[in-house]
Design a protein around this motif. Sequence first.
Motif, PDB file in Angstrom:
ATOM      1  N   LYS A  36       0.879  -0.701  -0.168  1.00 57.12           N
ATOM      2  CA  LYS A  36       0.214   0.248   0.180  1.00 57.12           C
ATOM      3  C   LYS A  36       1.231   1.118  -0.221  1.00 57.12           C
ATOM      4  O   LYS A  36       0.326   2.432  -0.551  1.00 57.12           O
ATOM      5  CB  LYS A  36      -0.883  -0.402   1.323  1.00 57.12           C
ATOM      6  N   LYS A  37       2.461   1.275   0.333  1.00 53.72           N
ATOM      7  CA  LYS A  37       3.268   2.162   0.796  1.00 53.72           C
ATOM      8  C   LYS A  37       4.349   1.847  -0.184  1.00 53.72           C
ATOM      9  O   LYS A  37       4.882   0.758   0.166  1.00 53.72           O
ATOM     10  CB  LYS A  37       3.045   2.932   2.050  1.00 53.72           C
ATOM     11  N   ILE A  38       4.699   2.875  -1.145  1.00 52.78           N
ATOM     12  CA  ILE A  38       6.044   1.952  -1.273  1.00 52.78           C
ATOM     13  C   ILE A  38       7.412   3.470  -1.360  1.00 52.78           C
ATOM     14  O   ILE A  38       6.542   5.155  -1.678  1.00 52.78           O
ATOM     15  CB  ILE A  38       6.057   2.063  -2.985  1.00 52.78           C
ATOM     16  N   LEU A  39       8.207   3.023  -1.421  1.00 54.03           N
ATOM     17  CA  LEU A  39       9.090   4.629  -0.621  1.00 54.03           C
ATOM     18  C   LEU A  39      10.073   4.392  -1.627  1.00 54.03           C
ATOM     19  O   LEU A  39      11.014   3.053  -1.950  1.00 54.03           O
ATOM     20  CB  LEU A  39       9.833   4.336   0.286  1.00 54.03           C
ATOM     21  N   ILE A  40      10.155   5.118  -2.733  1.00 54.45           N
ATOM     22  CA  ILE A  40      11.178   5.733  -3.918  1.00 54.45           C
ATOM     23  C   ILE A  40      12.428   6.231  -3.850  1.00 54.45           C
ATOM     24  O   ILE A  40      12.180   7.011  -3.279  1.00 54.45           O
ATOM     25  CB  ILE A  40      10.480   5.444  -5.616  1.00 54.45           C
ATOM     26  N   VAL A  41      13.438   5.421  -3.500  1.00 52.02           N
ATOM     27  CA  VAL A  41      14.918   6.203  -3.197  1.00 52.02           C
ATOM     28  C   VAL A  41      15.767   6.316  -4.375  1.00 52.02           C
ATOM     29  O   VAL A  41      15.592   5.487  -5.137  1.00 52.02           O
ATOM     30  CB  VAL A  41      15.390   5.612  -2.067  1.00 52.02           C
ATOM     31  N   ASP A  42      15.762   7.516  -4.716  1.00 51.97           N
ATOM     32  CA  ASP A  42      16.595   8.072  -6.130  1.00 51.97           C
ATOM     33  C   ASP A  42      17.989   8.773  -5.326  1.00 51.97           C
ATOM     34  O   ASP A  42      17.975   9.607  -5.372  1.00 51.97           O
ATOM     35  CB  ASP A  42      15.843   9.245  -7.038  1.00 51.97           C
ATOM     36  N   TRP A  43      19.292   7.920  -5.676  1.00 57.20           N
ATOM     37  CA  TRP A  43      20.445   8.708  -4.958  1.00 57.20           C
ATOM     38  C   TRP A  43      20.971   8.280  -6.702  1.00 57.20           C
ATOM     39  O   TRP A  43      22.283   8.889  -5.944  1.00 57.20           O
ATOM     40  CB  TRP A  43      20.794   7.550  -4.316  1.00 57.20           C
ATOM     41  N   ASP A  44      20.603   8.409  -7.745  1.00 58.58           N
ATOM     42  CA  ASP A  44      21.243   8.578  -8.882  1.00 58.58           C
ATOM     43  C   ASP A  44      21.758   9.916  -9.257  1.00 58.58           C
ATOM     44  O   ASP A  44      20.985  10.942  -7.944  1.00 58.58           O
ATOM     45  CB  ASP A  44      20.346   9.336 -10.275  1.00 58.58           C
ATOM     46  N   VAL A  45      22.692  10.844  -9.517  1.00 56.74           N
ATOM     47  CA  VAL A  45      23.437  11.879  -9.173  1.00 56.74           C
ATOM     48  C   VAL A  45      21.904  12.992 -10.340  1.00 56.74           C
ATOM     49  O   VAL A  45      22.311  14.229  -9.397  1.00 56.74           O
ATOM     50  CB  VAL A  45      25.024  12.049  -9.967  1.00 56.74           C
ATOM     51  N   HIS A  46      21.381  12.173 -11.056  1.00 52.84           N
ATOM     52  CA  HIS A  46      20.406  13.362 -12.170  1.00 52.84           C
ATOM     53  C   HIS A  46      19.370  13.346 -10.616  1.00 52.84           C
ATOM     54  O   HIS A  46      18.706  12.596 -10.348  1.00 52.84           O
ATOM     55  CB  HIS A  46      20.209  13.093 -13.215  1.00 52.84           C
ATOM     56  N   HIS A  47      18.315  14.515 -10.740  1.00 53.33           N
ATOM     57  CA  HIS A  47      17.296  14.572 -10.099  1.00 53.33           C
ATOM     58  C   HIS A  47      16.235  13.836 -10.771  1.00 53.33           C
ATOM     59  O   HIS A  47      16.385  13.239 -12.300  1.00 53.33           O
ATOM     60  CB  HIS A  47      16.485  15.631  -9.971  1.00 53.33           C
ATOM     61  N   GLY A  48      15.626  12.897 -10.272  1.00 53.98           N
ATOM     62  CA  GLY A  48      14.644  11.625 -11.144  1.00 53.98           C
ATOM     63  C   GLY A  48      13.220  12.823 -11.274  1.00 53.98           C
ATOM     64  O   GLY A  48      12.192  11.978 -10.872  1.00 53.98           O
ATOM     65  N   ASN A  49      13.172  13.651 -12.333  1.00 52.65           N
ATOM     66  CA  ASN A  49      12.069  14.301 -12.737  1.00 52.65           C
ATOM     67  C   ASN A  49      11.039  13.902 -13.548  1.00 52.65           C
ATOM     68  O   ASN A  49      10.242  13.608 -13.074  1.00 52.65           O
ATOM     69  CB  ASN A  49      12.535  15.217 -13.902  1.00 52.65           C
ATOM     70  N   GLY A  50      11.231  12.418 -14.048  1.00 49.21           N
ATOM     71  CA  GLY A  50      10.314  11.829 -13.835  1.00 49.21           C
ATOM     72  C   GLY A  50       9.272  10.955 -13.611  1.00 49.21           C
ATOM     73  O   GLY A  50       8.345  11.019 -13.225  1.00 49.21           O
ATOM     74  N   THR A  51      10.077  10.873 -12.130  1.00 45.80           N
ATOM     75  CA  THR A  51       9.564   9.542 -11.511  1.00 45.80           C
ATOM     76  C   THR A  51       8.048  10.823 -10.720  1.00 45.80           C
ATOM     77  O   THR A  51       7.320  10.691  -9.797  1.00 45.80           O
ATOM     78  CB  THR A  51      10.187   9.023 -10.347  1.00 45.80           C
ATOM     79  N   GLN A  52       9.807  11.841 -10.449  1.00 43.03           N
ATOM     80  CA  GLN A  52       8.615  13.078  -9.738  1.00 43.03           C
ATOM     81  C   GLN A  52       7.166  13.104 -10.131  1.00 43.03           C
ATOM     82  O   GLN A  52       6.299  13.332  -9.249  1.00 43.03           O
ATOM     83  CB  GLN A  52       9.312  14.217  -9.156  1.00 43.03           C
TER      84      GLN A  52
END
Length: 647
Positions: free
Chosen positions: A186-202
């Motif tokens: 029911k709840k997902i944490l997405i962590v994005d540690w790629d050096v670039h912003h995860g604009n698409g996921t946001q």
Amino acid sequence: MAMAGESSNNNYGDCDGKSHRKVGLVYDETMCKHDTPNGEDHPECPDRIRVIWEKLQLAGVSQRCVVLGGSKAEDKHLQLVHTKDHVSLVKSLSTKKKDYRRNRIASQWNSIYLNGSSSEAAFLAAGSVVELAEKVAEGELDCGYAIVRPPGHHAEPDEAMGFCLFNNVAVAASYLLDERPELGVKKILIVDWDVHHGNGTQKMFWKDPRVLFFSVHRHEHGGFYPAGDDGDYNMVGEGPGEGFNINVPWEQGRCGDADYLAAWDHILIPVAKEFNPDIILLSAGFDAAIGDPLGGCRVTPYGYSVMLKKLMDFAQGKIVLALEGGYNLDSIAKSSLACVQVLLEDKPIQGSSEAYPFESTWRVIQAVRKKLSAYWPSLADVLSSNLINQKTPTPIIVFSSSDSETEDYADDILDQMSRLNIENHHVDTVSTSWRRDLSKVDVWYASFGSNMWKPRFLCYIQGGQVEGMKKVCVGSMDKTPPKQIMWESFPHRLFFGRESSVTWGVGGVAFINPLTDLNDQTHMCLYRITLEQFNDVLFQENGLKVDSDSPLVDLDTLQLVEKKGSVPLASGGWYGNVVCLGKECDVPILTMTCTVAAVEKFKSGEIPLRPPSEAYVNTMVRGLVEGGRLSEEEAKAYIDNAASKPL
Ligand code: Q9C
Ligand code: ZN
């Protein structure tokens, strides 16, 4: 997709008798077929996933995991986050017979190349993350790593971008939430540690409180790819999703373990405790790794291990890593291995890190905590001053400037330097031992702008002033003139940027594109100087103090730039990148260029491309003529031609 309850895979060995976790790995050679259409080099290359896979095999860890081949995403699952049109367009790429049709489509997107296998790879990358996430959610696997390409986090609902075709992680998250309610995710944490912003996921989960998106990235106030405000910490989500989007935007490059772990300890981990996710999906780009040619950050395999380990305390350790960026083959292989060893939980984490976070890191962390404390009470406390006083100071950047402005403000630099030295006596006493070592190494400094005119360049070595310069140059610490001067042409593109600069007026800053262009030739004047002097030229060109206690290009960086061709320096000025153009008499030929991020701004029009001012052209022409390279007419035509082509 496999059924729940299927018996364990034979690849899963337990030969050491210890019970380690059941770790899934996805690798499928088919994803290597996505490549540039004409065999040009590109950082997002097929070898990226190959080297990772080979490293895991050589270290004997893949043999202890459950290995899955790729699996193709279904259209209806892709359409949970992408438009129908986007999915059909990517699908149609494979049936196009001619490269030029695909090239045309690629050119409508930002930073995308396509070949006949791109579509298949994109479906496999997304489908593989879906399959792995499903197995972890079902409990068939404890956790896993999908070694996939193309990457995904820049892909938006209706467009491919930044080497990404489908948003692999976002598709997997939506699949679990919308298509598999019986799994209880029911709840997902997405962590994005790629050096670039995860604009698409946001974008995809902007209004969705079921997904907490956390991205830590180099931002530089919107100057770093993908440029703009999307990656700002003010972007917290909207409607029911308000507070469920967290950006940690670094103001500078060079961030390392200490900076990332501070973001973990003081933002991500407390929020994760409150959010209490059912599963974690990790957009695991390794382009913040030390040695990455695009990222300019310094995270070590140890740093990645600790960040991952800390996340494994949540969701009963259900975590799925999906590869995003990462362009130094050695760095991504080592970082990946470190992560899989953590997933296997078979030995304690090795290593340590002694550095402190940057001052700017604490500033960013405090700003994020302040903004997000409205939604996450655990962020409300003010960080103790003992903590935030543990910092690595940033070198003082007197101002950020173009080369032209540097000379214009040279007096101001001198003024500010002497003032600083009065206020901070210790500044003078710090060791400058780097100079001794670097004074023993020769380099060719290849100039392509106003420094082609010898008297003008000599100001950077010997100090002083020449015609056209309003103020005095500081010069290098070692004022020995160049040992040799010669001219050469290189396959690079010369272009002009910036609307205006103080000395030369409208236009007038020349750059070579840091991305090699074999179709253009740039005339360059090569000065044989020491690496110490080259650093002093770099400091002055970037408006930095020349009495810094560390060089911008040390021996390791020199080695790296010789190997990689190009290394970002994050020195803050216009010449934040060093390029190696080859060797002459076994001495490396170096030049300084603007950053890749600045090229993006020139391309997007954020910084205008303008022909150089008359004064600047005259200096360049003078250099080309006095150097015996071109006649005056030829020199003028050469610069005209270079200035008339858009990027
Ligand atoms: N025009 C990932 O790391 N830079 N993407 C473009 C050339 C794009 C990075 C520079 C960087 C995209 C997944
Ligand atoms: Zn990236």
